[in-house]
Design a protein around this motif. Structure first.
Motif, short mmCIF file in Angstrom:
data_model
loop_
_atom_site.label_atom_id
_atom_site.label_comp_id
_atom_site.label_asym_id
_atom_site.label_seq_id
_atom_site.Cartn_x
_atom_site.Cartn_y
_atom_site.Cartn_z
N MET A 111 38.84 5.22 -27.63
CA MET A 111 37.38 5.17 -27.74
C MET A 111 36.86 3.82 -28.21
N TYR A 112 37.78 2.94 -28.61
CA TYR A 112 37.37 1.61 -29.07
C TYR A 112 37.71 0.52 -28.05
N GLN A 113 38.25 0.89 -26.89
CA GLN A 113 38.78 -0.09 -25.96
C GLN A 113 37.73 -1.07 -25.46
N LYS A 114 36.49 -0.63 -25.31
CA LYS A 114 35.47 -1.52 -24.75
C LYS A 114 34.91 -2.49 -25.79
N PHE A 115 35.34 -2.31 -27.06
CA PHE A 115 34.87 -3.19 -28.11
C PHE A 115 36.03 -4.08 -28.56
N GLY A 116 36.33 -4.10 -29.84
CA GLY A 116 37.40 -4.93 -30.37
C GLY A 116 36.88 -5.90 -31.40
N LEU A 117 37.30 -7.16 -31.30
CA LEU A 117 36.74 -8.23 -32.12
C LEU A 117 35.58 -8.84 -31.34
N PHE A 118 34.54 -9.28 -32.05
CA PHE A 118 33.41 -9.93 -31.39
C PHE A 118 33.30 -11.34 -31.95
N ILE A 119 33.62 -12.33 -31.12
CA ILE A 119 33.66 -13.72 -31.56
C ILE A 119 32.97 -14.59 -30.52
N ALA A 120 32.02 -15.40 -30.99
CA ALA A 120 31.31 -16.36 -30.12
C ALA A 120 30.68 -15.69 -28.91
N GLY A 121 30.14 -14.49 -29.12
CA GLY A 121 29.39 -13.82 -28.06
C GLY A 121 30.23 -13.00 -27.10
N ARG A 122 31.52 -12.78 -27.40
CA ARG A 122 32.38 -12.02 -26.49
C ARG A 122 33.21 -11.00 -27.24
N TRP A 123 33.44 -9.85 -26.60
CA TRP A 123 34.39 -8.87 -27.11
C TRP A 123 35.79 -9.31 -26.74
N GLU A 124 36.72 -9.17 -27.70
CA GLU A 124 38.11 -9.55 -27.46
C GLU A 124 39.03 -8.45 -27.97
N GLN A 125 40.19 -8.36 -27.36
CA GLN A 125 41.24 -7.50 -27.89
C GLN A 125 42.23 -8.36 -28.67
N SER A 126 43.18 -7.73 -29.32
CA SER A 126 44.15 -8.47 -30.11
C SER A 126 45.53 -7.87 -29.89
N ALA A 127 46.54 -8.60 -30.33
CA ALA A 127 47.91 -8.15 -30.13
C ALA A 127 48.26 -6.95 -31.00
N THR A 128 47.57 -6.82 -32.11
CA THR A 128 47.84 -5.70 -33.03
C THR A 128 46.62 -4.82 -33.17
N THR A 129 46.86 -3.54 -33.44
CA THR A 129 45.77 -2.58 -33.61
C THR A 129 46.01 -1.74 -34.85
N THR A 130 44.94 -1.10 -35.31
CA THR A 130 45.00 -0.21 -36.46
C THR A 130 44.42 1.15 -36.06
N ALA A 131 45.06 2.21 -36.47
CA ALA A 131 44.59 3.55 -36.14
C ALA A 131 43.39 3.94 -37.01
N VAL A 132 42.42 4.56 -36.39
CA VAL A 132 41.27 5.13 -37.10
C VAL A 132 41.44 6.64 -37.08
N MET A 133 41.40 7.26 -38.28
CA MET A 133 41.71 8.68 -38.40
C MET A 133 40.44 9.51 -38.58
N SER A 134 40.45 10.70 -38.02
CA SER A 134 39.35 11.64 -38.19
C SER A 134 39.49 12.37 -39.52
N PRO A 135 38.44 12.39 -40.35
CA PRO A 135 38.51 13.16 -41.59
C PRO A 135 38.38 14.66 -41.36
N VAL A 136 38.03 15.05 -40.14
CA VAL A 136 37.87 16.46 -39.80
C VAL A 136 39.19 17.05 -39.32
N THR A 137 39.87 16.34 -38.42
CA THR A 137 41.10 16.87 -37.83
C THR A 137 42.37 16.22 -38.38
N GLU A 138 42.21 15.10 -39.07
CA GLU A 138 43.33 14.28 -39.55
C GLU A 138 44.16 13.73 -38.41
#
Length: 476
Positions: A1-28
């Protein structure tokens, strides 16, 4: 759900070599993987922001005002998407998420108008033929750090006044709730600001916080977070003499005087206490109730708390969602159990909600007979805990209410105008509500005193933290 975003630098969305998981507090369970910045990414974001200082200045206040209005229009058009993201990441009820986004839009509209009103002044000089001119100029690049509990309104409170003043921003949102800030930054593209005016980096402290704090080009940092983190940031900012503004923790007293309208007080106290599962810095933590109303207040408060519907924030029937993570759940339970062991009476709640097989759900909890030395009273509990104590005299309760190192907000309920004025004058807090908890508004300055922070967000005062004062003397 975050693929179309990422880092935003100098007016552009970018991806990176490493990622971090975002957890749901409802479902874990994992909501998605978000791009994680390297230290080099953060330095590139600072480079981009530094390159935008002069272009933002050249836009002028009226140009920046038009840009902020365009941003607000885009945000309003994406309200449903944003509200859903808030509830997914935090678990808070969708109605609360929607209101938060509306308030965030309002920040941009308010500061669009403030951008047109950055006034200086002329002062008569004692030098013959001379005069002083006092002007306001943007401080420069801003590092903005936000917490997870209000993932939309907290970034908006920093981005809107910074951009109105002409300051480029490097935003570092909470790694627990990055998607909401990403939607907001994506909306900012509609403002057609210079590339680098807004940048977003998410990631570890070493890779985001450290480069921002070490870079002398970053002239101001703004934090919404814990007092402990704020204290460290102030120390780190000293090395490069950055301006700082801090919205830190609270431990708000709420006084129910003997002449209070009990029903009206309960109508606002219960939803305010349990909004966002109590994870709100300005929520009432310490309830002081006059002995003549104490029994009725405790009984009715407990009844209403027990009736609240817990569940997934995306369910319209939900009135209270989960805590943000497992460590918060453990800490809240420890505070409750310590109070009970020390003699407090558990009226309702006091345990993890048994009806859920997953998620960080804790029952709405009411403690009575709480004493001032219990942690439920003496510290910010940041959870769904209503700690209630009784009092007899006005002077006594005001003294007890002020016995805290915190000073963010304070509340009192009374129908006596003179008592209301005395309470307002005596309570040590940056914000005082009388018969009301409605303190957060774009037109009003939000912030605390003592260990609760420095500076203000909101109101005409909010833009001042992003401006330097320049004096010139002109003699002809």
């Amino acid at each position: 759900m975050y693929q179309k975003f990422g880092l935003f630098i100098a007016g552009r969305w970018e991806q990176s070599a490493t990622t971090t998981a975002v957890m749901s507090p409802v479902t874990e369970e994992t909501l998605g993987e978000v791009a994680s910045a390297t230290a080099s990414d953060t330095r590139r974001a600072i480079d981009a922001a530094a390159s935008a200082v002069i272009p933002l200045h050249k836009m002028g206040g009226f140009g920046r005002a038009d840009a902020l209005h365009r941003i607000a229009d885009e945000m309003a058009a994406r309200s449903d998407e944003a509200a859903q993201m808030i509830s997914l990441e935090t678990g808070k009820p969708i109605a609360q998420s929607g209101r938060e986004w509306v308030l965030s839009v309002d920040q941009f509209r308010w500061y669009a108008e403030e951008a047109r009103r950055i006034y200086g002044r002329v002062v008569e000089s004692r030098v013959p033929g001379g005069r002083f001119e006092v002007n306001k100029e943007a401080v420069g690049v801003v590092g903005a750090f936000t917490a997870w509990n209000f993932p939309a309104s907290l970034p908006a409170r920093k981005l809107a006044p910074a951009l109105a003043a002409g300051c480029p921003v490097v935003l570092r949102p909470s790694s627990q709730t990055p998607g909401v800030a990403m939607i907001m930054v994506d909306c900012i593209r509609a403002g057609r600001l210079p590339n680098g005016a807004v940048n977003l980096v998410a990631g570890s402290t070493d890779n985001t916080y450290t480069p921002i704090m070490e870079d002398a080009r970053v002239r101001k940092v703004s934090l919404t977070g814990s007092t402990r983190v704020g204290q460290q940031m102030i120390r780190d900012a000293a090395d490069t003499v950055k301006k700082v503004s801090m919205e830190l923790g609270g431990n708000a007293p709420c006084i129910i005087f003997d002449d209070a309208d009990l029903g009206a007080a309960l109508d606002v106290c219960v939803p305010s206490k349990f909004g966002n599962a109590g994870q709100v810095c300005v929520t009432p933590d310490r309830f002081f109730v006059h002995e003549s109303l104490y029994s009725d207040f405790v009984t009715e408060f407990s009844k209403r708390a027990a009736a609240l519907t817990l569940g997934d924030g995306l369910d319209d029937a939900t009135e209270m969602g989960p805590l943000i993570n497992a460590s918060r759940l453990t800490e809240v339970d420890a505070i409750v159990q310590e109070a009970v062991q020390a003699g407090a009476k558990l009226e309702v709640g006091g345990q993890r909600a048994a009806e859920f097989n997953s998620g960080h759900f804790y029952e709405p909890t009411v403690l009575s007979n709480v004493t001032d030395d219990m942690r439920a009273f003496s510290e910010e509990n940041f959870g769904p805990i209503a700690a209630i104590s009784r009092f007899t005299e006005e002077a006594e309760v005001l003294t007890r209410a002020n016995a805290s190192t915190m000073g963010l907000s304070a509340y009192a309920f009374t129908q006596n105008p003179e008592r209301a004025r005395r309470a307002t004058a005596t309570l040590k807090a940056g914000m005082v509500g009388i018969n009301s908890f409605a303190l957060a508004a774009s037109e009003a300055p939000f912030g605390g005193t003592n260990y609760s922070g420095l500076g203000r967000e909101g109101g005409s005062e909010g833009i001042e933290d992003y401006l330097d004062t320049k004096l010139s003397q002109i003699v002809f």
